[in-house]
Design a protein around this motif. Structure first.
Motif: not given
Length: 402
Positions: A41-44, A79-94, A103-108
């Motif tokens: 289901n992932f475009e990227r 840094v740990d929260l930044t990792v989680a936020l990065t995964g959330i914001l990268l979800t539409p790109l993937a 749907g669920p985000t990358l880090p869920t």
């Protein structure tokens, strides 16, 4: 080197860190499996693979960081929260469909682990801050508010704040337990010292007093001095010979209560037991009465109050005579510390204090009242001719407590 007095393993905070470690591992596996089963289901997919690969490495590498409060630093939390936020914001790109179908985000749900780390480390305020940032990131990722997004955000927000509050309550209980252990350790040490000294030094001093009195002459004076030292030593034993300071540490095993020397540099700003400063005044003609628990003041306040008591006793010896009897009473109230100095001398004639102050003799005005005024307290003097003098020194607890 400081002596370790006792180790107490708390039953609330440390298990939370262990639970958080397990949660991060399980949710890491969940996020990877969720991608594996839905990778078509992932475009990227390469975006998801890159982030999830980093997430696995980051989670495994930082397991020691979430083992206890000491290793979980503020820098790691950011840094740990930044990792989680990065995964959330990268979800539409993937996966562009994730925005359309909620749907669920990358880090869920791995993101909740970052927020819970804030809660366990800093309490409910830190938890509210972290969960609010995650809420904003989820709304930005969705592009619009939705019922599912609101539900998930509210769940993380409530759970993290509740856990943060529980942690704060646990730490308050830990501080209370540390205080109880301090009192217990002080009492045991006092009893041990009392037994040892009673069997040796105090018996010798009592014998010297009896024999000196019986022999008379210079021996009688020696016996009198031995009697005074016996009383002073008994008072010191009842108060504790060394003003021990107890510090509570946060170790990976739980709370650690340890005894440190009174002259330790770390104890320089800690509270001081007023009883220890006043105990040396006790003697054959000075009776000292104290509470059973330490009377804790800041070092500066304790020294000034003790100096005021010394000035009051000097006045007793100077004006009531060497044979006058004096009493020191210490009262530790919730909002004020009260020290009363009373004697059985002839008392002070009416107007005598005002006359002495006019003549430039400022013992009461400066040595006693001046010191208490600087501490934010009061000094009241009551004297009736023929019935002795009583000086009551009061220091507000808010200005004197350590």
């Amino acid at each position: 080197m400081a002596k370790r007095e006792r180790v107490v393993r708390m039953s609330v905070e440390q298990p939370l860190w262990r639970a958080l470690t397990g949660y991060r591992l399980l949710t890491m596996v969940y996020a990877v499996l969720l991608f594996v089963f839905a990778r078509d289901n992932f475009e990227r997919p390469w975006v998801a693979i890159g982030f999830l690969g980093f997430l696995v490495v980051w989670t495994l590498a930082t397991l020691p960081k979430v083992a206890n409060a000491r290793s979980c630093t503020r820098r790691f939390l950011v840094v740990d929260l930044t990792v989680a936020l990065t995964g959330i914001l990268l979800t539409p790109l993937a996966d562009a469909h994730a925005q359309q179908f909620d749907g669920p985000t990358l880090p869920t749900i791995w993101t909740a682990g970052s927020v819970l780390a804030y809660a366990i480390k800093g309490g409910w305020r830190w938890a509210g801050f972290a969960s609010s940032i995650v809420a904003v990131a989820n709304i930005v990722e969705r592009g619009r508010p939705s019922a599912d997004t609101f539900h998930n955000v509210l769940l993380v927000w409530v759970a993290s704040i509740a856990i943060g509050y529980v942690v704060e309550v646990a730490r308050a209980s830990e501080a209370t337990l540390a205080r109880a252990l301090e009192i217990e350790a002080t009492t045991r040490e006092r009893e041990r010292l009392a037994r040892d000294i009673h069997d040796s030094v105090l018996q010798v001093l009592a014998m010297v007093q009896r024999r000196g009195t019986a022999l008379g002459g210079e021996a009688a004076e020696l016996g009198r001095m031995a009697g005074e030292q016996e009383v002073a030593l008994r008072t010191l034993v009842s108060s504790g010979l060394v003003p021990t300071t107890y510090a509570s540490e946060d170790a990976s095993r739980g709370a650690v209560v340890r005894a440190v020397d009174a002259d330790d540099e770390e104890a320089g700003d800690r509270a001081c037991d007023l009883r220890v400063l006043l105990a040396p005044h006790a003697g054959s003609r000075v009776c000292f009465s104290e509470p059973g628990a330490p009377v804790l003041l800041t070092p500066a306040a304790a020294k000034e109050l003790a100096a005021a008591v010394s000035a009051a006793l000097d006045n007793v010896r100077r004006h009531a005579g060497e044979g006058a009897q004096a009493w020191i009473l210490v009262e530790d109230e919730p909002d004020v510390v009260i020290v009363t100095v009373r004697d059985d001398g002839p008392g002070i004639p009416a107007g005598r204090l005002a006359q002495a102050e006019g003549e430039g003799r400022l013992g009461v005005a400066q040595s006693i009242r001046g010191r208490l005024r600087d501490l934010g307290g009061t000094a009241e003097l009551v004297s009736v001719p023929g019935q002795g003098t009583e000086v009551e020194l009061k220091v507000p607890r808010g200005k004197a407590a350590g």
